[in-house]
Design an enzyme around this catalytic site. Sequence first.
Site, PDB file in Angstrom:
ATOM      1  N   GLY A 239       0.821  -1.205   0.000  1.00 29.00           N
ATOM      2  CA  GLY A 239       0.000   0.000   0.000  1.00 29.00           C
ATOM      3  C   GLY A 239       0.850   1.249   0.000  1.00 29.00           C
ATOM      4  O   GLY A 239       2.004   1.259  -0.447  1.00 29.00           O
ATOM      5  N   GLU A 263       5.439  -3.364   1.386  1.00 33.18           N
ATOM      6  CA  GLU A 263       5.835  -2.986   0.018  1.00 33.18           C
ATOM      7  C   GLU A 263       5.096  -1.691  -0.284  1.00 33.18           C
ATOM      8  O   GLU A 263       3.875  -1.680  -0.379  1.00 33.18           O
ATOM      9  CB  GLU A 263       5.481  -4.119  -0.951  1.00 33.18           C
ATOM     10  CG  GLU A 263       6.047  -3.921  -2.342  1.00 33.18           C
ATOM     11  CD  GLU A 263       5.115  -3.125  -3.220  1.00 33.18           C
ATOM     12  OE1 GLU A 263       5.365  -1.898  -3.382  1.00 33.18           O
ATOM     13  OE2 GLU A 263       4.143  -3.693  -3.709  1.00 33.18           O
ATOM     14  N   CYS A 300       2.584  -0.670  -8.728  1.00 36.12           N
ATOM     15  CA  CYS A 300       3.676  -0.158  -7.903  1.00 36.12           C
ATOM     16  C   CYS A 300       4.994  -0.166  -8.659  1.00 36.12           C
ATOM     17  O   CYS A 300       5.957   0.479  -8.243  1.00 36.12           O
ATOM     18  CB  CYS A 300       3.785  -0.942  -6.606  1.00 36.12           C
ATOM     19  SG  CYS A 300       3.627  -2.718  -6.798  1.00 36.12           S
TER      20      CYS A 300
END
Length: 504
Positions: A239, A263, A300
């Site tokens: 997140g 992460e 991400c």
Amino acid sequence: MTFTPHGKHLIAGEWVATEQSFQSEPATGPAHSFSVGTVELVNRACEAAEDAFWSYGYSSREERAAFLDAIADEIEARAEAITQIGSQETGLPEARLQGERGRTTGQLRLFAEHIRKGEYLDRRFDAALPDRKPAPRPEIRLVERPIGPVAVFGASNFPLAFSTAGGDTAAALAAGCPVVVKGHSAHPGTGEIVAESVAAAIAKCGVHPGVFSLIQGGRRDVGTALVQHPRIKAVGFTGSLAGGRALFDLCAQRPEPIPFFGELGSVNPMFLLPEAMSARADELGAGWAGSLTMGAGQFCTNPGISVVIDGPDADRYTAAARAGLEKVGPQTMLTDGIAKAYRDGKERFETRNSVTPVYATDSADRQANPNLYETTAEAYLQDHALGEEVFGPLGLIVRVKSVDEMVTLAKGFEGQLTATLHMDEGDLADAQKLRPILERKAGRVLVNGFPTGVEVVDSMVHGGPYPASTNFGATSVGTLSIRRFLRPVSYQNFPEELLPEDLR
């Protein structure tokens, strides 16, 4: 197959409702009501997980592998319904959800095969030396053992592969650790149907029901209570940097601190070297535009920054990237909150004299249009905010004067999930200058590719130095991620029949 959520939590095999509820906010289709999580449910789930550990943590590798395979089977049995509710809640295309479902079941089966092989146990043996002088040496054996119940937080951008039965859950269950999942409020219906799959596998395999619980969102104190519960021995999180850092601090402040494997994302810089740019600047610019806008930029590993040497090739690259972005229409973002954060991030660039708009657009509601800016290395190094992740299809081109300035810029980057080199054979000497820096800055270094797309394999690292993740020695993707939920134990002078089964 149509799926209508009932909106309850799964607590150790029992579907439980609470008094308060919240409404889902789907991109399309009907909203549904879900029970709000409570601290009392956290306590129940964590105590049940601890009780389950005394059997599940000492089960055979084959039993756990069969359980993981059964979860994958049950997810596939609900394939159409998962795609339906997942697409409604997130706005992701059906093809993307289908691919992500395949990745989810694939990594469950990968872990099943991984633990069957047993190599992850890192078994070691030192024989006794009774005649050694001046003192004899005892027999010592070592093996990796599961740590206990694990908390997993569902991710907003991957409703399947990084959520209820995603990579963190699969790795923890493979290790022998029960799991308590805090579902993400962006896709509670998807979380529910996947939890149904896990519950069906538990019943099918005769596993202790406390091995898995799902507590839906709705209140922040649920997450706080979960990471602070004394039964929880580690946390897996994917997140935002702000949310992850807050939970990380809570884990460190516990009477018994525990590891927090967060992460947290990054800008994933790409460094484009002179020979590659001379040969294919247009192709590289178009490729970057495609990677930058994949999934509305909500990966991400989205390559948010391109570092290029100023000049005609950089102009070609910029023009090709802009042309590629102009072809991309508005895309639906995962939540209203993420869409607003994207608009706020774009506004941050608009208010800076250090950047020049290349392709500036407006976005509204839950729709996002791509944006592109450029700046100089000097301006970038003086403005820390330019290196902060904007979650969405926004790119920044940083123009440098030379490869030496590119090296200086690379040293200024914070920790990253990925870093990319685009090079040709004639760029090898320059690439050798950058490689030691990039491997120190990132968990995965690429050559001539784009980082969007993470392979679930033995050799993958999805992590990196802070702030990309909170633990530079870990990965949240690939079989190496099981190590997060294990600890080594030495057994000295143990009789054979007293040793754990995996050491006999």
